[in-house]
Design an enzyme around this catalytic site. Structure first.
Site, short mmCIF file in Angstrom:
data_model
loop_
_atom_site.label_atom_id
_atom_site.label_comp_id
_atom_site.label_asym_id
_atom_site.label_seq_id
_atom_site.Cartn_x
_atom_site.Cartn_y
_atom_site.Cartn_z
N LYS A 13 0.59 -1.34 -0.52
CA LYS A 13 -0.05 -0.10 0.38
C LYS A 13 0.82 1.11 0.08
O LYS A 13 1.26 2.05 -0.75
CB LYS A 13 -1.09 -0.74 1.38
CG LYS A 13 -2.30 -1.45 1.30
CD LYS A 13 -2.23 -1.06 2.39
CE LYS A 13 -2.35 -1.16 3.61
NZ LYS A 13 -1.44 -2.30 4.02
N ARG A 88 -9.78 -0.02 8.24
CA ARG A 88 -9.91 -1.15 8.68
C ARG A 88 -11.16 -2.28 9.53
O ARG A 88 -10.56 -3.49 9.65
CB ARG A 88 -8.72 -0.99 9.66
CG ARG A 88 -7.37 -1.19 9.34
CD ARG A 88 -6.15 -0.80 10.43
NE ARG A 88 -4.91 -1.46 9.68
CZ ARG A 88 -4.06 -1.36 9.22
NH1 ARG A 88 -3.89 0.41 8.80
NH2 ARG A 88 -2.76 -1.72 8.87
N ARG A 122 11.53 -5.65 5.60
CA ARG A 122 11.80 -4.72 4.96
C ARG A 122 12.47 -3.51 6.27
O ARG A 122 12.64 -3.44 7.92
CB ARG A 122 10.04 -3.42 5.73
CG ARG A 122 10.01 -1.83 4.77
CD ARG A 122 8.94 -1.74 5.19
NE ARG A 122 7.83 -2.01 6.15
CZ ARG A 122 6.71 -2.15 6.14
NH1 ARG A 122 5.91 -1.45 5.30
NH2 ARG A 122 5.78 -2.34 6.86
N ARG A 152 11.23 -0.90 11.23
CA ARG A 152 9.73 -0.21 12.20
C ARG A 152 9.58 -1.58 13.80
O ARG A 152 9.70 -2.72 13.28
CB ARG A 152 8.59 -1.12 11.22
CG ARG A 152 7.90 0.91 11.01
CD ARG A 152 7.11 1.14 9.96
NE ARG A 152 5.82 -0.16 10.03
CZ ARG A 152 5.01 -0.23 9.61
NH1 ARG A 152 4.89 0.17 8.44
NH2 ARG A 152 3.54 -0.83 9.70
N ARG A 163 -0.44 -9.22 13.17
CA ARG A 163 -1.24 -7.88 12.36
C ARG A 163 -1.88 -8.36 11.31
O ARG A 163 -2.83 -8.03 11.01
CB ARG A 163 -0.37 -7.02 11.71
CG ARG A 163 0.49 -6.15 13.02
CD ARG A 163 1.44 -5.67 12.07
NE ARG A 163 1.88 -4.66 11.14
CZ ARG A 163 3.25 -4.93 10.11
NH1 ARG A 163 4.26 -4.53 10.61
NH2 ARG A 163 2.86 -4.43 8.83
P1 AP5 Z 1 4.83 -1.58 1.93
O1 AP5 Z 1 4.78 -0.64 0.87
O2 AP5 Z 1 5.75 -1.04 3.42
O3 AP5 Z 1 3.54 -2.46 2.00
P2 AP5 Z 1 2.29 -1.87 3.52
O4 AP5 Z 1 1.24 -2.92 2.53
O5 AP5 Z 1 2.29 -0.19 3.44
O6 AP5 Z 1 2.66 -2.40 4.29
P3 AP5 Z 1 3.00 -1.81 6.06
O7 AP5 Z 1 3.19 -2.68 7.03
O8 AP5 Z 1 3.02 -0.43 5.89
O9 AP5 Z 1 1.25 -2.24 6.20
P4 AP5 Z 1 0.09 -2.11 7.95
O10 AP5 Z 1 -0.99 -2.09 7.20
O11 AP5 Z 1 0.89 -3.40 8.58
O12 AP5 Z 1 0.84 -1.02 8.53
P5 AP5 Z 1 0.40 0.46 9.02
O13 AP5 Z 1 1.13 1.38 9.44
O14 AP5 Z 1 -1.06 0.96 7.53
O15 AP5 Z 1 5.83 -2.90 1.70
C1 AP5 Z 1 6.10 -3.88 2.83
C2 AP5 Z 1 7.50 -4.25 2.21
O16 AP5 Z 1 7.22 -5.08 1.04
C3 AP5 Z 1 8.58 -3.63 1.96
O17 AP5 Z 1 9.39 -3.57 2.50
C4 AP5 Z 1 8.29 -2.94 0.61
O18 AP5 Z 1 9.78 -2.58 0.16
C5 AP5 Z 1 8.27 -4.57 -0.03
N1 AP5 Z 1 7.05 -4.37 -1.52
C6 AP5 Z 1 5.62 -3.51 -1.98
N2 AP5 Z 1 5.28 -3.88 -3.49
C7 AP5 Z 1 6.43 -5.11 -3.64
C8 AP5 Z 1 6.35 -5.32 -4.28
N3 AP5 Z 1 5.22 -5.45 -5.66
N4 AP5 Z 1 7.40 -6.34 -4.46
C9 AP5 Z 1 8.34 -7.01 -3.93
N5 AP5 Z 1 8.43 -6.23 -2.43
C10 AP5 Z 1 7.87 -5.09 -2.07
O19 AP5 Z 1 -0.52 0.40 9.93
C11 AP5 Z 1 0.24 0.50 11.67
C12 AP5 Z 1 -0.58 0.19 12.93
O20 AP5 Z 1 -0.53 1.20 12.86
C13 AP5 Z 1 -1.15 -1.03 12.27
O21 AP5 Z 1 -1.16 -2.86 13.11
C14 AP5 Z 1 -2.47 -0.40 13.64
O22 AP5 Z 1 -1.64 -1.23 15.25
C15 AP5 Z 1 -1.92 1.56 13.19
N6 AP5 Z 1 -3.55 0.99 12.14
C16 AP5 Z 1 -3.42 1.94 11.83
N7 AP5 Z 1 -4.34 2.15 10.69
C17 AP5 Z 1 -4.98 1.71 11.55
C18 AP5 Z 1 -6.84 2.29 11.68
N8 AP5 Z 1 -7.37 2.89 10.05
N9 AP5 Z 1 -7.06 1.09 12.97
C19 AP5 Z 1 -6.40 1.16 13.48
N10 AP5 Z 1 -5.07 1.21 14.11
C20 AP5 Z 1 -4.99 1.70 12.72
MG MG Z 2 2.17 1.02 4.96
#
Ligand code: AP5
Ligand code: MG
Length: 211
Positions: A13, A88, A122, A152, A163
């Site tokens: 994402k 979410r 990552r 992270r 997660r």
């Molecule tokens: P990346 O692009 O960073 O993936 P992502 O989908 O953004 O994954 P996240 O780990 O950031 O998602 P998340 O949803 O767990 O975290 P968030 O910050 O939203 O890519 C990941 C890796 O893969 C990287 O190394 C990248 O280089 C690689 N990659 C990407 N595309 C690739 C490809 N095509 N091929 C190969 N490699 C690739 O949330 C964190 C925390 O915040 C949650 O756990 C929760 O506690 C809280 N939170 C956030 N939003 C909410 C909400 N709405 N409600 C409640 N709590 C929330």
């Molecule tokens: Mg992300």
């Protein structure tokens, strides 16, 4: 255009959001980034969020929904935006329907077997760039700005497991929710390279804009 980016942790994402924001001039709003900034700055929201993000659970809905509602009321959101990581769960989606009119929900579908390695490998830079250890050849600095790379706190196996199970039980049902609203567009080969995935996304968004 008002877009939701849906997908499991590690689906790409954030990676795609930067590209979409650049090409389509859309504001990128990531609830995860907002929580991390608040934790870093020691704010009240950060104090609440920390135990949830560190353990891989969702931050309470009342906190999260209020942050997004407020952010969408800023002037710069008037030209369109992309929500990354929100909604979410069903409650957040229903709340969002009350204060926003979403055009598209882009679901990035990636085989689950790839997610653990992607996330645990990552490495992040404070400038927002992210890398995978397999491409770093031992380097610990950002190729773009020279900053020191870090992991992270929630990118460790135990937390990633939580997660992923939180995603399955609470977030995945949103696929059906947006399908029933006729707003779901699926990127079915999210396992491809970031460039390949972006090509698919552009095809979807360009078609939407030209229809
Ligand atoms: P990346 O692009 O960073 O993936 P992502 O989908 O953004 O994954 P996240 O780990 O950031 O998602 P998340 O949803 O767990 O975290 P968030 O910050 O939203 O890519 C990941 C890796 O893969 C990287 O190394 C990248 O280089 C690689 N990659 C990407 N595309 C690739 C490809 N095509 N091929 C190969 N490699 C690739 O949330 C964190 C925390 O915040 C949650 O756990 C929760 O506690 C809280 N939170 C956030 N939003 C909410 C909400 N709405 N409600 C409640 N709590 C929330
Ligand atoms: Mg992300």
């Amino acid at each position: 255009m008002k877009i939701i980016l849906l997908g499991a942790p590690g689906a790409g994402k954030g990676t795609q959001a930067s590209r979409i924001a650049g090409k389509y001039k859309l504001l990128h709003i990531s609830t995860g980034d907002i929580f991390r900034a608040n934790i870093k700055n020691g704010t009240e929201i950060g104090k609440i969020a920390k135990s949830y993000t560190d353990s891989g659970r969702l931050v309470p809905d009342e906190v999260t929904c209020e942050i997004v509602k407020d952010r969408l009321s800023w002037k710069d959101a008037g030209q369109g935006y992309m929500l990354d990581g929100f909604p979410r769960n069903l409650f957040q989606a229903q709340q969002l329907d009350k204060f926003a009119d979403i055009d598209i929900c882009l679901n990035i579908d990636v085989d689950e077997s790839l997610l653990m390695d992607r996330i645990c490998g990552r490495r992040m830079c404070a400038c927002g760039e992210s890398y995978h250890v397999s491409t770093l050849q031992g380097s610990e600095t950002c190729a773009k700005c020279g900053g020191k790379l870090y992991q992270r706190p929630d990118d460790v196996p135990e937390t990633v497991k939580t997660r992923l199970s939180t995603y399955k039980s609470q977030t995945a049902p949103l696929i059906e929710y947006y399908k029933s609203q006729g707003k779901l567009y699926s990127v079915t080969s999210g396992e491809g390279s970031p460039d390949d995935v972006f090509v698919q996304i552009c095809a979807i968004l360009d078609k939407f804009l030209n229809d």
